[in-house]
Design a protein around this motif. Structure first.
Motif, PDB file in Angstrom:
ATOM      1  N   MET A   1       0.848  -1.198   0.000  1.00 19.29           N
ATOM      2  CA  MET A   1       0.000   0.000   0.000  1.00 19.29           C
ATOM      3  C   MET A   1       0.877   1.240   0.000  1.00 19.29           C
ATOM      4  O   MET A   1       1.875   1.306   0.720  1.00 19.29           O
ATOM      5  CB  MET A   1      -0.909   0.000   1.233  1.00 19.29           C
ATOM      6  N   ASP A   2       0.532   2.205  -0.810  1.00 17.87           N
ATOM      7  CA  ASP A   2       1.269   3.463  -0.841  1.00 17.87           C
ATOM      8  C   ASP A   2       1.109   4.198   0.497  1.00 17.87           C
ATOM      9  O   ASP A   2       0.050   4.141   1.126  1.00 17.87           O
ATOM     10  CB  ASP A   2       0.746   4.364  -1.952  1.00 17.87           C
ATOM     11  N   ALA A   8       4.551  11.289   5.771  1.00 16.03           N
ATOM     12  CA  ALA A   8       5.764  11.980   5.327  1.00 16.03           C
ATOM     13  C   ALA A   8       6.479  12.608   6.521  1.00 16.03           C
ATOM     14  O   ALA A   8       5.870  12.933   7.549  1.00 16.03           O
ATOM     15  CB  ALA A   8       5.414  13.051   4.304  1.00 16.03           C
ATOM     16  N   ILE A   9       7.794  12.798   6.377  1.00 12.55           N
ATOM     17  CA  ILE A   9       8.567  13.443   7.423  1.00 12.55           C
ATOM     18  C   ILE A   9       8.031  14.864   7.666  1.00 12.55           C
ATOM     19  O   ILE A   9       7.580  15.546   6.748  1.00 12.55           O
ATOM     20  CB  ILE A   9      10.068  13.489   7.024  1.00 12.55           C
ATOM     21  N   GLY A 515       8.233   9.701  10.196  1.00 16.05           N
ATOM     22  CA  GLY A 515       7.276   9.059   9.287  1.00 16.05           C
ATOM     23  C   GLY A 515       7.758   7.726   8.781  1.00 16.05           C
ATOM     24  O   GLY A 515       8.558   7.036   9.418  1.00 16.05           O
ATOM     25  N   THR A 516       7.303   7.366   7.580  1.00 18.67           N
ATOM     26  CA  THR A 516       7.651   6.064   7.003  1.00 18.67           C
ATOM     27  C   THR A 516       8.668   6.170   5.880  1.00 18.67           C
ATOM     28  O   THR A 516       8.755   5.292   5.028  1.00 18.67           O
ATOM     29  CB  THR A 516       6.382   5.369   6.480  1.00 18.67           C
ATOM     30  N   GLY A 517       9.433   7.267   5.867  1.00 13.74           N
ATOM     31  CA  GLY A 517      10.561   7.347   4.943  1.00 13.74           C
ATOM     32  C   GLY A 517      10.355   8.193   3.714  1.00 13.74           C
ATOM     33  O   GLY A 517      11.228   8.227   2.840  1.00 13.74           O
ATOM     34  N   VAL A 518       9.221   8.888   3.602  1.00  8.50           N
ATOM     35  CA  VAL A 518       8.949   9.718   2.424  1.00  8.50           C
ATOM     36  C   VAL A 518       9.166  11.176   2.781  1.00  8.50           C
ATOM     37  O   VAL A 518       8.742  11.646   3.842  1.00  8.50           O
ATOM     38  CB  VAL A 518       7.509   9.500   1.921  1.00  8.50           C
ATOM     39  N   ASP A 524       5.110  16.677  -3.172  1.00  9.29           N
ATOM     40  CA  ASP A 524       4.758  17.886  -3.918  1.00  9.29           C
ATOM     41  C   ASP A 524       4.981  17.610  -5.402  1.00  9.29           C
ATOM     42  O   ASP A 524       6.122  17.481  -5.857  1.00  9.29           O
ATOM     43  CB  ASP A 524       5.640  19.059  -3.459  1.00  9.29           C
ATOM     44  N   PRO A 525       3.915  17.488  -6.196  1.00 10.40           N
ATOM     45  CA  PRO A 525       4.086  17.134  -7.611  1.00 10.40           C
ATOM     46  C   PRO A 525       4.810  18.199  -8.417  1.00 10.40           C
ATOM     47  O   PRO A 525       5.264  17.928  -9.524  1.00 10.40           O
ATOM     48  CB  PRO A 525       2.642  16.948  -8.103  1.00 10.40           C
TER      49      PRO A 525
END
Length: 592
Positions: A1-2, A8-9, A515-518, A524-525
């Motif tokens: 799962m994404d 996010a940090i 967070g989980t590493g992102v 941010d696209p």
């Protein structure tokens, strides 16, 4: 799962903030929060029906700011069309109202709402606030994660501690709560006080009253000729400033550089202190007509011990007008027709005006209960334990603005308010992006800070033999509560937070902010995922010295002689005002 955005940090959790007071400080904080934050709510409770704080409350005759108007603005928000060099309270109030409207800050502000009490809830890590809606009488119950007291230090008027106030059958007025509907024309006035407000009132009312008696308990230093420059700008001058903003910018910079170059005047036995004292003593000696006035009106304490009055020759001239009588005494008691002086003299009047300033004990008007129901009011009744203008010892998630140890007399105040707002925003940013439940100033830190302030103050003029607001109008009763340095010194001290002065408590694992590493950039696209690739090193400088020099634009100005004012050392009359030949030689060496 994404992963989700919340993983996010440095994910920003929602933070709820309450600010008490919508004067210059509260308005500035609202602007800074809106400019930099997104996931927050803010409520600013203001007891008055309008914003602008002290400039709403102070509307006595002649009320004005003694800082040049173009510099009594936020650093980033100039105003080109000031009507005069020194603006009156009405125009200053309009500046802050315009600022609120321009930046759409009114959505945060609740006017006519008076805070009645605050209580910390340890289990939830929040403050509970009780507020009264002054228009409806309804009680409002609110809460917040972070509480800011932006109530200022000039908001609690102080009547003289003299007996018999209920005896007087005439009208009693106070400069800090002035009723401008009362007509003074043709009346006999008893004016109590001799500070800046009293002087402004005297100059404004003298032409219209029948007689005014001014009670001067102790003298104060006055600046020569300042009032000559307080006239209105012509329409042509205003048009020039509006059309050419760079002229306003140059004027603001020159004024600020001048104000920021005289701090050593506030230190004992410096060249600047001696120069200024010689100059003002010479001016008063020449301006006062007889030995009695010289004896009564030339202070025996250092210049700057209490706020210098910028009214110069016009004030001294007004004291000699036929309808002005100077009473060199304090007031002992109030009678049904006037007052009795401390010297035993009796004085009648139609109206008593008290220009006796404010209670600057910094004790809040409302109870603030922290951990274990400790009341801030009680804590500071016995001892002020403030921190750098923004903190209170051992009260969690709480700040002050313009609290004790703010530079309110020794430099530009509004830029110090901005520094405090920036400091608070930095703390809110850390709170919002880490799992912090509370942050609290350590008591031993505040004790050490206070001890340092006390040691420095012995070298300053603020501990000289005079009554000043920084000692709550008493002599020698406490360590002065202004900042122990210049305004520039304060800005540098506030720029980077000393986080080890605070005690942080967390909920859960303190590293959960990772967070989980992102990264935030990956969420941010529109972000450049190779943002660190560059052709030159433009990253922040690694040392405080280099950072401070970059901020101060070191190397961009013509070298100046440090801690000297050449104009003060120039010949005046038959001699040099101050500074002997040795000082001049040293100055020449430094200049070369």
């Amino acid at each position: 799962m994404d992963p989700s955005r919340e993983d996010a940090i440095h994910h920003e959790r929602s933070v709820k903030i309450i600010c008490v007071g919508a004067g210059a400080s509260g308005i500035c904080l609202a602007y800074k929060l809106q400019r930099s934050f997104k996931n927050f709510s803010l409520t600013v409770y203001e007891k008055n029906p309008e914003v602008s704080g002290t400039w709403y409350e102070n509307r006595y005759p002649g009320c004005a700011c003694d800082v040049p108007a173009h510099n009594y603005t936020y650093s980033f928000e100039p105003k080109s069309d000031w009507s005069s060099v020194y603006a009156g309270s009405t125009e200053i109030r309009q500046y802050f109202q315009t600022f609120v409207a321009k930046h759409n800050l009114s959505k945060y502000i609740r006017t006519s709402h008076q805070v009645e009490g605050c209580q910390w809830k340890e289990d939830r890590g929040v403050w509970q606030i009780t507020v009264t809606d002054l228009e409806t009488g309804r009680h409002v119950h609110d809460w917040c994660h972070i509480l800011v007291h932006a109530t200022g230090y000039l908001n609690k008027l102080q009547w003289p501690k003299i007996s018999g106030w209920d005896n007087f059958k005439g009208t009693k007025l106070h400069s800090a709560d002035y009723d401008d509907k009362v007509s003074l024309e043709g009346k006999n006035i008893l004016l109590i006080g001799a500070g800046s407000s009293a002087v402004q009132i005297l100059l404004a009312i003298q032409p219209i009253v029948n007689k005014v008696k001014i009670f001067i308990r102790s003298p104060t230093w006055v600046l020569p000729g300042i009032s000559d420059a307080t006239g209105e700008y012509s329409q042509e001058q205003i048009a020039q400033y509006v059309a050419y903003p760079e002229k306003v910018q140059l004027l603001r910079q020159e004024n600020e550089q001048r104000m920021n170059s005289i701090f050593t005047m506030y230190l004992r036995d410096t060249v600047l202190q001696h120069q200024v004292r010689d100059l003002l003593e010479s001016m008063l000696d020449n301006a006062l007509p007889d030995e009695e006035m010289k004896k009564r009106l030339i202070p025996n304490f250092s210049v700057g011990c209490k706020r210098v009055v910028p009214s110069g020759h016009i004030y001294l001239k007004t004291l000699k007008e036929s309808n002005v009588e100077v009473i060199y005494s304090g007031v002992e008691s109030i009678t049904d027709s006037g007052c009795l002086g401390e010297d035993g003299s009796s004085h009648d009047g139609d109206i008593i005006i008290c220009a006796t300033g404010f209670d600057v004990s910094y004790i809040p008007r409302y109870p603030v209960l922290g951990r274990n129901d400790r009341n801030w009011q009680d804590e500071w009744t016995s001892e002020i334990m403030g921190y750098m203008g923004v903190g209170v010892s051992e009260f969690p998630n709480m700040f002050t603005m313009l609290g004790p140890y703010t530079p309110v007399t020794n430099g530009p105040t509004l830029i110090c308010i901005e520094a405090q707002a920036d400091y608070i925003c930095q703390m809110i940013d850390r709170y919002q992006t880490e799992p912090i439940q509370s942050f609290t100033l350590k008591r031993d830190v505040c004790a050490e800070f206070k001890a340092h302030v006390a040691s420095v103050m012995e070298k300053t003029v603020w501990t000289d033999n005079c009554r000043n607001s920084h000692n709550n109008h008493s002599v020698g009763s406490r360590t002065p509560t202004t900042w122990p340095g210049s305004a520039l010194h304060y800005l540098e001290a506030m720029r980077e937070i000393r986080f080890d002065d605070w005690d942080f408590k967390y909920t859960g694992n303190r590293f959960s902010w990772l967070g989980t590493g992102v990264s935030q950039a990956e969420w941010d696209p529109t972000a450049d995922l190779a943002y660190y690739i560059r052709q030159q090193d433009n990253m922040p400088l690694a040392s405080r010295w280099r950072r401070n020099m970059a901020i101060a634009k070191s190397g961009t100005m013509t070298p100046r002689v440090l801690h000297r004012q050449p104009k003060l050392a120039m010949p005046k009359g038959n001699g040099v005002i101050s500074g002997d030949s040795e000082h001049h030689e040293k100055s020449n060496e430094a200049q070369s």
